[in-house]
Design a protein around this motif. Structure first.
Motif, PDB file in Angstrom:
ATOM      1  N   GLU A  97       0.899  -1.218   0.097  1.00 23.30           N
ATOM      2  CA  GLU A  97      -0.184   0.149   0.136  1.00 23.30           C
ATOM      3  C   GLU A  97       0.739   1.351  -0.171  1.00 23.30           C
ATOM      4  O   GLU A  97       0.502   2.254  -0.465  1.00 23.30           O
ATOM      5  N   ASP A 117      -0.209  -4.789   3.174  1.00 23.76           N
ATOM      6  CA  ASP A 117      -0.745  -3.568   3.726  1.00 23.76           C
ATOM      7  C   ASP A 117       0.135  -3.523   5.014  1.00 23.76           C
ATOM      8  O   ASP A 117      -0.297  -4.141   5.991  1.00 23.76           O
ATOM      9  N   ASP A 120      -2.400  -1.223   8.485  1.00 19.22           N
ATOM     10  CA  ASP A 120      -3.627  -1.085   8.202  1.00 19.22           C
ATOM     11  C   ASP A 120      -4.037  -0.323   9.551  1.00 19.22           C
ATOM     12  O   ASP A 120      -3.917  -0.651  10.634  1.00 19.22           O
ATOM     13  N   GLU A 282      -6.104  -5.867   0.908  1.00 15.97           N
ATOM     14  CA  GLU A 282      -6.882  -5.885   2.347  1.00 15.97           C
ATOM     15  C   GLU A 282      -7.961  -6.985   2.124  1.00 15.97           C
ATOM     16  O   GLU A 282      -8.173  -7.895   2.832  1.00 15.97           O
TER      17      GLU A 282
END
Ligand code: AHM
Ligand code: MG
Length: 341
Positions: A97, A117, A120, A282
């Motif tokens: 990300e 990610d 997060d 995700e």
């Protein structure tokens, strides 16, 4: 003589090696990859826990590739995970990300592609609320041309060979799947090891919690509005009205859903016509976990893991959780499909 009764503690590394030994032909590379992620998770957990007492907390002044402000811990987590994967020369490419394009690692011949990610729910860091790391692992598909390109990473979620998350909460928990159920580990900080807490995590078939950012209510579809009203109506036979719980960190909301059952939704809305959450790092990995625990994950109509991606950072709406709850939500979406938002 004193009889010593001790419960056998199994560490993450032992568990991974035992699992690998059940497959005589296994090369051990996936096991190594999972152990690398486990090690990076321990380092990230240590930094997350001391975030409040070090200057690592706070915005570092830059924005990520989506224009969102980046906390220093995001960058730290990104670096730790990528360098752990780079060290073992098994992974050829990482998509994170925090990085606009693909990140080619030193082992161009490595057979795994990893989506991350790294941290997060990072807007929750400065309020001391749970955050998490997410990973999703694919095999590189054989091609005539051996140059690594972005298209190599655009595989549907059903091709994941492993996926998981680390939740930095009141304790640090790592859950992962290699497609044979979900295993969960809790970090014991006193010995610095993840200890097996459940080797076949199952989600309840029905739950009494719904989880959605209700601030966006006015821009939802009619079907979704009616479903949330259904969750709020009184019916003791189905445990309604359900409780509303929304942490705003997907990993934490998914972990609660896994343990207690219910549904987590991040829908399409006027602000986010394709949903906000990212398909590849995700929704796919957390859908893989939830499905392996006996749950369901859809984008409103189709299974998340069937979606053929066309961009590494693409977004998708998600309805995920206990199978009975997700099926009920789907039936509302189908029934009111024709009605305008
Ligand atoms: P992030 O990757 O920038 O942290 O954003 C993803 C997070 C998810 O963890 C969470 O489910 C969602 O954003 C919350 O969004 P909202 O504040 O719109 O409800
Ligand atoms: Mg995120």
């Amino acid at each position: 003589m004193m009889e010593i009764k001790s419960k056998k503690l199994v560490t993450l590394d032992e568990y991974i090696i035992q699992a690998q030994n059940r497959f005589p032909g296994a090369t051990g590379e996936l096991s190594q990859l999972l152990r690398d992620i486990g090690l990076a998770a321990k380092i990230i957990s240590r930094e997350v826990n001391k975030a409040g007492i070090t200057n690592i907390l706070g915005v570092d002044g830059s924005t990520n590739v989506h224009g969102e402000s980046v906390k220093r811990l995001d960058l730290f987590a990104d670096e730790q995970l990528i360098s752990a994967l780079d060290r073992s020369l098994i992974t050829c490419m990482v998509i994170s990300e925090e990085n606009d394009g693909i990140v080619r690692l030193n082992s161009e011949g490595g057979k795994y592609i990893v989506y991350l990610d790294p941290l997060d729910g990072s807007s929750n860091i400065d309020v001391n609320v749970s955050i998490g790391s997410i990973f999703s692992i694919y095999m590189r598909q054989p091609r005539f041309d051996t140059t690594l390109v972005e298209e190599d990473s655009l595989q549907p979620g059903k091709r994941q060979v492993a996926a998981g998350y680390v939740l930095y909460g009141s304790s640090t928990i790592m859950c992962y799947t290699t497609g044979m159920g979900v295993s969960a580990f809790t970090l014991d900080p006193s010995i610095g090891e993840f200890i097996l807490s459940d080797d076949d995590f199952k989600i309840p078939t029905h739950g009494t919690i719904y989880s959605i950012n209700e601030g966006s209510y006015n821009s939802w579809s009619t079907g979704l509005k009616k479903y949330i009203k259904y969750c709020q109506e009184e019916d003791p036979d189905t445990g309604r009205p359900y409780s509303a719980r929304y942490i705003g960190s997907m990993v934490a909301d998914i972990h609660r859903t896994l343990v207690k059952g219910g549904i987590f939704i991040y829908p399409a809305s006027k602000r986010y016509p394709d949903g906000k959450l990212r398909l590849m790092y995700e929704c796919n990995p957390l859908s893989f976990i939830i499905e392996q625990a006996g749950g369901m994950a859809i984008d409103g109509s189709q299974r998340i893991m069937e979606i053929k991606p066309d961009a590494i950072h693409q977004r998708v709406p998600i309805y995920v959780g206990s199978p009975e709850n997700v099926k009920m939500a789907k039936s509302f979406l189908e029934k009111f499909e024709e009605q305008p938002v």
